[in-house]
Enzyme design. Structure first.
Site, short mmCIF file in Angstrom:
data_model
loop_
_atom_site.label_atom_id
_atom_site.label_comp_id
_atom_site.label_asym_id
_atom_site.label_seq_id
_atom_site.Cartn_x
_atom_site.Cartn_y
_atom_site.Cartn_z
N SER A 15 0.92 -1.17 -0.06
CA SER A 15 0.01 -0.02 0.09
C SER A 15 1.00 1.23 -0.02
CB SER A 15 -0.90 0.01 1.17
OG SER A 15 -1.73 -1.19 1.30
N TRP A 58 -7.77 -3.34 -5.53
CA TRP A 58 -7.45 -3.44 -4.03
C TRP A 58 -7.71 -1.81 -3.67
CZ3 TRP A 58 -7.21 -7.23 -0.74
CH2 TRP A 58 -7.02 -7.01 0.30
N GLU A 86 -0.04 -8.78 -6.31
CA GLU A 86 -0.45 -10.24 -6.19
C GLU A 86 0.45 -10.99 -7.22
OE1 GLU A 86 -4.57 -10.15 -7.07
OE2 GLU A 86 -5.10 -8.77 -5.31
N HIS A 125 1.48 -13.07 0.65
CA HIS A 125 1.78 -13.19 -0.67
C HIS A 125 3.02 -14.20 -1.11
CE1 HIS A 125 -0.33 -8.92 -1.35
NE2 HIS A 125 -1.10 -9.94 -1.16
N ASN A 137 6.98 8.64 6.14
CA ASN A 137 7.99 7.67 6.78
C ASN A 137 7.43 6.57 6.56
OD1 ASN A 137 9.86 6.00 7.93
ND2 ASN A 137 9.66 6.87 10.15
C1 LIG Z 1 -3.57 -5.78 -5.87
C2 LIG Z 1 -2.91 -5.26 -4.56
N1 LIG Z 1 -2.46 -4.04 -4.42
C3 LIG Z 1 -2.10 -3.59 -3.25
C4 LIG Z 1 -2.14 -4.35 -2.06
C5 LIG Z 1 -1.73 -3.99 -0.70
O1 LIG Z 1 -0.56 -4.54 -0.22
P1 LIG Z 1 -0.13 -4.54 1.28
O2 LIG Z 1 -1.03 -5.39 1.85
O3 LIG Z 1 1.30 -4.91 1.26
O4 LIG Z 1 -0.14 -3.31 1.80
C6 LIG Z 1 -2.97 -5.54 -2.21
C7 LIG Z 1 -2.86 -6.62 -1.06
O5 LIG Z 1 -3.39 -7.69 -0.86
C8 LIG Z 1 -3.17 -6.08 -3.44
O6 LIG Z 1 -3.71 -7.34 -3.59
#
Ligand SMILES: Cc1ncc(COP(=O)(O)O)c(C=O)c1O
Length: 327
Positions: free
Chosen positions: A85, A119, A193, A219, A277
């Site tokens: 994210s 997402w 993903e 993941h 940060n």
């Molecule tokens: C397509 C996609 N983007 C972003 C994310 C976010 O990743 P994170 O959980 O590492 O913040 C996910 C999480 O599963 C995702 O499936």
């Protein structure tokens, strides 16, 4: 070590009423591993070595893992962050700035195409930073943006596409790239993903201006939490490094140039851009590095059903499979 068990309740087969009509009180509880770690002794040793070393915050191990990851995916630059994210957030922010000068590719108010199957933290950074996400239907085969739907929503303010490679499947990149070129769109890829997925021999995340990856627990590889941005552009990579840590120059490849420009400043505390940060820790990099070396080959072998995976299985084993399903 196995964690992450969940219990999924599956409806009993009921031909007359259909499973969706099953009475919840009649459901059978079936234990199904939604996500399990694939950590072995190597990850535990790597983690302990970091804790023993006393160097815990972002440093040499993060830099080494970034280089390994860049080599492995065939990207020029890789900038590690604390989640997928955060990777998405930094990518969108970096599209709105050019610290070294020149016009940024995107401006507030620009419209960016996003898939309807997305997402949340792929879409929210656009909204949070003043861009306008325009939702587009997905292709039923690839689950990525459908280009005829994309064509129907183009406007004079459309400036980009935020593509997601869903559940290990690649979009048809030749069509996507042609579409972006024809309509003057900057492409961002969300490959969170789809680590290990390829199109025409090129790794997911090497087609757009930048791409994000996630090393979240469920993941393909995990650093518990963690993420990465890859890019072929050195100036963008430097902006990502500033954005990742307070806007400072410490981790930039052009740090010396900034130091010369502002000679009266201690360059450890020279801040040249906006920032967050969202730094990763050395612990995450050390674990992710072991995972990249062991779990990814494990995946590739298990998927090909040609050799035992790291867990000794000749078919995708529960530990591997549950980790990759991104549930
Ligand atoms: C397509 C996609 N983007 C972003 C994310 C976010 O990743 P994170 O959980 O590492 O913040 C996910 C999480 O599963 C995702 O499936």
């Amino acid at each position: 070590m196995r964690t992450g068990f969940s219990v999924v309740t599956l409806p009993r087969a009921n031909k007359s009423r259909g499973p969706e009509m099953a009475n919840p009180t009649q459901r059978d509880a079936v234990p199904y591993r939604l996500a399990a770690d694939t950590f072995g002794s190597e990850e535990l040793h790597a983690g302990k070595a970091v804790l023993d070393s006393g160097r815990l915050t972002m440093g040499e191990r993060v830099r080494a893992f970034e280089q390994e990851f860049a080599n492995w995916t065939g990207s020029r630059h890789a900038v590690m962050v604390n989640s997928g994210s955060s990777a998405n957030l930094l990518m969108v922010d970096a599209m709105l700035r050019r610290t070294e000068g020149g016009a940024p590719p995107w401006r507030r108010g620009d419209e960016i195409l996003v898939p309807a199957l997305a997402w949340p933290t792929t879409v929210w950074p656009l909204v949070q930073l003043g861009l306008v996400p325009v939702f587009v239907d997905v292709d039923a085969r690839t689950l990525a943006i459908d280009l005829s739907s994309a064509e129907s929503v183009l406007s004079s303010r459309t400036r980009g596409m935020f593509l997601i490679h869903v559940l290990g499947q690649m979009a048809q990149m030749n069509d996507i790239l042609r579409f972006c070129r024809e309509h003057g769109l900057e492409l961002l890829e969300d490959s969170c993903e789809s680590l290990g997925a390829h199109f025409d021999g090129r790794h997911a995340g090497t087609f757009g201006t930048m791409s994000s990856f996630s090393f979240y627990f469920s993941h393909h590889i995990s650093s518990i939490e963690g993420g990465m941005v890859t890019t072929a552009d050195r100036a963008i990579a430097d902006d990502l490094r500033s954005l990742r840590a307070h806007g400072w120059v410490r981790d930039r490849s052009d740090r010396t140039r900034w130091k010369e420009r502002f000679p009266t400043f201690d360059d450890r505390f020279l801040f040249i851009s906006g920032g967050y940060n969202v730094r990763p820790m050395e612990l995450q990099a050390a674990i992710a590095s072991v995972q990249l070396r062991h779990s990814m080959p494990c995946w590739e072998l298990a998927n090909a059903l040609q050799a035992p995976c790291r867990h000794g299985s000749t078919s995708p084993c529960p530990g591997c499979v549950s980790s990759a399903r991104n549930i």
